[in-house]
Design a protein around this motif. Structure first.
Motif, PDB file in Angstrom:
ATOM      1  N   ASN A 289     -15.511  50.169 111.448  1.00 53.20           N
ATOM      2  CA  ASN A 289     -14.864  48.860 111.394  1.00 53.20           C
ATOM      3  C   ASN A 289     -14.929  48.259 109.994  1.00 53.20           C
ATOM      4  O   ASN A 289     -13.995  47.588 109.545  1.00 53.20           O
ATOM      5  N   ASP A 290     -16.020  48.529 109.286  1.00 50.93           N
ATOM      6  CA  ASP A 290     -16.141  48.031 107.917  1.00 50.93           C
ATOM      7  C   ASP A 290     -15.086  48.662 107.011  1.00 50.93           C
ATOM      8  O   ASP A 290     -14.499  47.988 106.147  1.00 50.93           O
ATOM      9  N   MET A 291     -14.815  49.945 107.218  1.00 49.16           N
ATOM     10  CA  MET A 291     -13.754  50.611 106.459  1.00 49.16           C
ATOM     11  C   MET A 291     -12.400  49.981 106.737  1.00 49.16           C
ATOM     12  O   MET A 291     -11.566  49.835 105.829  1.00 49.16           O
ATOM     13  N   MET A 292     -12.162  49.598 107.988  1.00 45.98           N
ATOM     14  CA  MET A 292     -10.882  48.979 108.336  1.00 45.98           C
ATOM     15  C   MET A 292     -10.696  47.664 107.574  1.00 45.98           C
ATOM     16  O   MET A 292      -9.611  47.363 107.068  1.00 45.98           O
ATOM     17  N   LYS A 293     -11.742  46.878 107.464  1.00 44.35           N
ATOM     18  CA  LYS A 293     -11.664  45.617 106.719  1.00 44.35           C
ATOM     19  C   LYS A 293     -11.359  45.873 105.246  1.00 44.35           C
ATOM     20  O   LYS A 293     -10.488  45.215 104.647  1.00 44.35           O
ATOM     21  N   LYS A 294     -12.066  46.828 104.667  1.00 47.54           N
ATOM     22  CA  LYS A 294     -11.858  47.125 103.248  1.00 47.54           C
ATOM     23  C   LYS A 294     -10.449  47.660 102.994  1.00 47.54           C
ATOM     24  O   LYS A 294      -9.797  47.286 102.001  1.00 47.54           O
ATOM     25  N   ARG A 295      -9.978  48.523 103.885  1.00 50.99           N
ATOM     26  CA  ARG A 295      -8.646  49.093 103.692  1.00 50.99           C
ATOM     27  C   ARG A 295      -7.552  48.049 103.878  1.00 50.99           C
ATOM     28  O   ARG A 295      -6.526  48.079 103.173  1.00 50.99           O
ATOM     29  N   LEU A 296      -7.747  47.124 104.807  1.00 50.97           N
ATOM     30  CA  LEU A 296      -6.750  46.072 104.979  1.00 50.97           C
ATOM     31  C   LEU A 296      -6.757  45.107 103.804  1.00 50.97           C
ATOM     32  O   LEU A 296      -5.703  44.600 103.399  1.00 50.97           O
ATOM     33  N   ASP A 297      -7.924  44.846 103.233  1.00 50.68           N
ATOM     34  CA  ASP A 297      -7.975  44.042 102.010  1.00 50.68           C
ATOM     35  C   ASP A 297      -7.208  44.734 100.889  1.00 50.68           C
ATOM     36  O   ASP A 297      -6.426  44.102 100.161  1.00 50.68           O
ATOM     37  N   LYS A 298      -7.429  46.028 100.714  1.00 46.41           N
ATOM     38  CA  LYS A 298      -6.717  46.767  99.668  1.00 46.41           C
ATOM     39  C   LYS A 298      -5.212  46.761  99.924  1.00 46.41           C
ATOM     40  O   LYS A 298      -4.399  46.668  98.992  1.00 46.41           O
ATOM     41  N   TYR A 299      -4.855  46.854 101.184  1.00 45.55           N
ATOM     42  CA  TYR A 299      -3.436  46.882 101.542  1.00 45.55           C
ATOM     43  C   TYR A 299      -2.768  45.551 101.227  1.00 45.55           C
ATOM     44  O   TYR A 299      -1.687  45.511 100.621  1.00 45.55           O
ATOM     45  N   VAL A 300      -3.399  44.439 101.601  1.00 43.81           N
ATOM     46  CA  VAL A 300      -2.787  43.142 101.322  1.00 43.81           C
ATOM     47  C   VAL A 300      -2.714  42.882  99.815  1.00 43.81           C
ATOM     48  O   VAL A 300      -1.738  42.305  99.319  1.00 43.81           O
ATOM     49  N   VAL A 301      -3.708  43.356  99.057  1.00 40.47           N
ATOM     50  CA  VAL A 301      -3.653  43.231  97.596  1.00 40.47           C
ATOM     51  C   VAL A 301      -2.460  44.002  97.044  1.00 40.47           C
ATOM     52  O   VAL A 301      -1.729  43.517  96.180  1.00 40.47           O
ATOM     53  N   SER A 302      -2.229  45.205  97.575  1.00 42.36           N
ATOM     54  CA  SER A 302      -1.109  46.017  97.099  1.00 42.36           C
ATOM     55  C   SER A 302       0.227  45.343  97.392  1.00 42.36           C
ATOM     56  O   SER A 302       1.171  45.442  96.598  1.00 42.36           O
ATOM     57  N   LEU A 303       0.314  44.656  98.512  1.00 43.97           N
ATOM     58  CA  LEU A 303       1.566  43.974  98.876  1.00 43.97           C
ATOM     59  C   LEU A 303       1.815  42.757  97.998  1.00 43.97           C
ATOM     60  O   LEU A 303       2.934  42.529  97.532  1.00 43.97           O
ATOM     61  N   ILE A 304       0.786  41.973  97.763  1.00 43.83           N
ATOM     62  CA  ILE A 304       0.932  40.765  96.949  1.00 43.83           C
ATOM     63  C   ILE A 304       1.171  41.095  95.487  1.00 43.83           C
ATOM     64  O   ILE A 304       1.858  40.365  94.757  1.00 43.83           O
ATOM     65  N   ASN A 305       0.652  42.234  95.030  1.00 44.80           N
ATOM     66  CA  ASN A 305       0.809  42.619  93.630  1.00 44.80           C
ATOM     67  C   ASN A 305       2.135  43.297  93.329  1.00 44.80           C
ATOM     68  O   ASN A 305       2.399  43.700  92.195  1.00 44.80           O
ATOM     69  N   GLN A 306       2.994  43.429  94.353  1.00 43.62           N
ATOM     70  CA  GLN A 306       4.322  43.993  94.117  1.00 43.62           C
ATOM     71  C   GLN A 306       5.144  43.067  93.221  1.00 43.62           C
ATOM     72  O   GLN A 306       4.892  41.868  93.139  1.00 43.62           O
ATOM     73  N   ASP A 307       6.159  43.629  92.607  1.00 43.14           N
ATOM     74  CA  ASP A 307       7.030  42.842  91.739  1.00 43.14           C
ATOM     75  C   ASP A 307       7.908  41.884  92.545  1.00 43.14           C
ATOM     76  O   ASP A 307       8.396  40.887  92.027  1.00 43.14           O
ATOM     77  N   SER A 308       8.141  42.234  93.825  1.00 37.11           N
ATOM     78  CA  SER A 308       9.019  41.378  94.637  1.00 37.11           C
ATOM     79  C   SER A 308       8.510  41.329  96.049  1.00 37.11           C
ATOM     80  O   SER A 308       7.598  42.036  96.426  1.00 37.11           O
TER      81      SER A 308
END
Length: 308
Positions: A289-308
């Motif tokens: 479950n801890d991995m799921m939290k970390k991976r979802l954090d990384k995923y949302v960062v990747s989405l927000i850091n997109q150019d659009s």
């Protein structure tokens, strides 16, 4: 008869036989792994000299039934629509929408060949197969389909997850979700398209199952749901690989917008992120479950850091 019929009553077995062939002989009954929201059994019948395989789904989640009492009808309608996609899908044999005959709402379907594959030998080819299957589903126009997509979470009340190490990023995500909704053209969507609902045989997709959530909606909802599952299972790179593969398959029919990824991500968070039990049932070990939290954090960062 080989039997492992926990929760499959003789009443249901008799209903299956009556709807297939009253002279059929039951050869085996076994519970299928992976399902978490309902109970699935495989049942093999000998009809004359032929052996036929079926799946019985029992809708035994009382909370879900209370929210959606027409679950059997919904899956039945979705399967009839799915038959138009060109993707191999189960065929409806019989249904008991109220549970009058089975004692519980149930649907009887043909069983597809193939198995879930969560540890592919070639990830790129596997992602391409997933994308091809999904694009075929989306090619079906569904303006008259009675079920419409809706979000599982109320975005107006959605808060930054308390477990996240990236609260500022989640605030940005919520700002996007509470802003204008992108204009799209609805099509037929699976609504729960992820790797554990796709079957493979000899390296190719052999079928797509679990159609109870099928509806009209934006392509991005299915793409986003599959991507967030891939991000949790394997990481952001794999989720991005699927998006690239889907874009190649859909061409000009699909315009990417991270809004749908963010909406799918928020839908995943009706509670704290957890390892989906189906993944373990299909051979993926070591997730926490801890991995799921970390991976979802990384995923949302990747989405927000997109150019659009």
């Amino acid at each position: 008869m080989e039997q492992n019929n926990e929760y499959l009553s003789n009443r249901i077995i008799e209903w299956v036989v009556d709807n297939v062939d009253s002279n059929a002989v039951v050869e085996s009954v076994s519970r299928l792994k992976g399902s978490t929201s309902s109970t699935l059994h495989s049942i093999t019948l000998k009809v004359g000299q032929s052996v036929k395989r079926y799946v019985v789904r029992q809708f035994d989640n009382k909370e879900w039934l209370a929210e959606e009492p027409d679950l059997v009808l919904h899956e039945k309608e979705s399967l009839l629509m799915a038959a138009k996609t060109g993707v191999t899908t189960p065929q409806v044999v019989a249904s008991d929408e109220t549970g009058e005959k089975c004692g519980i709402p149930a649907i009887l379907m043909t069983k597809l060949e193939g198995a879930v594959e969560l540890k592919p030998a070639n990830m790129d080819e596997w992602l391409t197969g997933l994308a091809k299957g999904l694009e075929k589903i989306h090619a079906v126009e569904a303006s008259d389909f009675p079920y419409q997509h809706y979000s599982y979470n109320d975005i107006s009340t959605f808060k930054v997850p308390g477990w996240s190490k990236e609260p500022k990023t989640w605030e940005s995500a919520i700002n996007i979700l509470t802003g204008p909704r992108p204009k799209t053209t609805d099509c037929f969507i699976h609504r729960d398209y992820h790797p554990a609902n796709v079957l493979w045989n000899e390296g190719s997709v052999s079928g797509v199952v679990d159609w109870v959530n099928g509806c009209r909606g934006p392509r991005g909802v299915d793409v986003g749901h599959c991507r967030v599952n891939l991000a949790m299972l394997y990481g952001v790179e794999t989720a991005d690989g699927f998006l690239k593969a889907y874009q190649q398959q859909a061409g000009s029919c699909f315009t990417y917008n991270r809004y749908w990824d963010l909406l799918s991500l928020s839908d995943m968070l009706v509670g704290p992120p957890e390892v989906y039990p189906g993944w373990e049932a299909f051979g993926v070990s070591g997730l926490t479950n801890d991995m799921m939290k970390k991976r979802l954090d990384k995923y949302v960062v990747s989405l927000i850091n997109q150019d659009s």
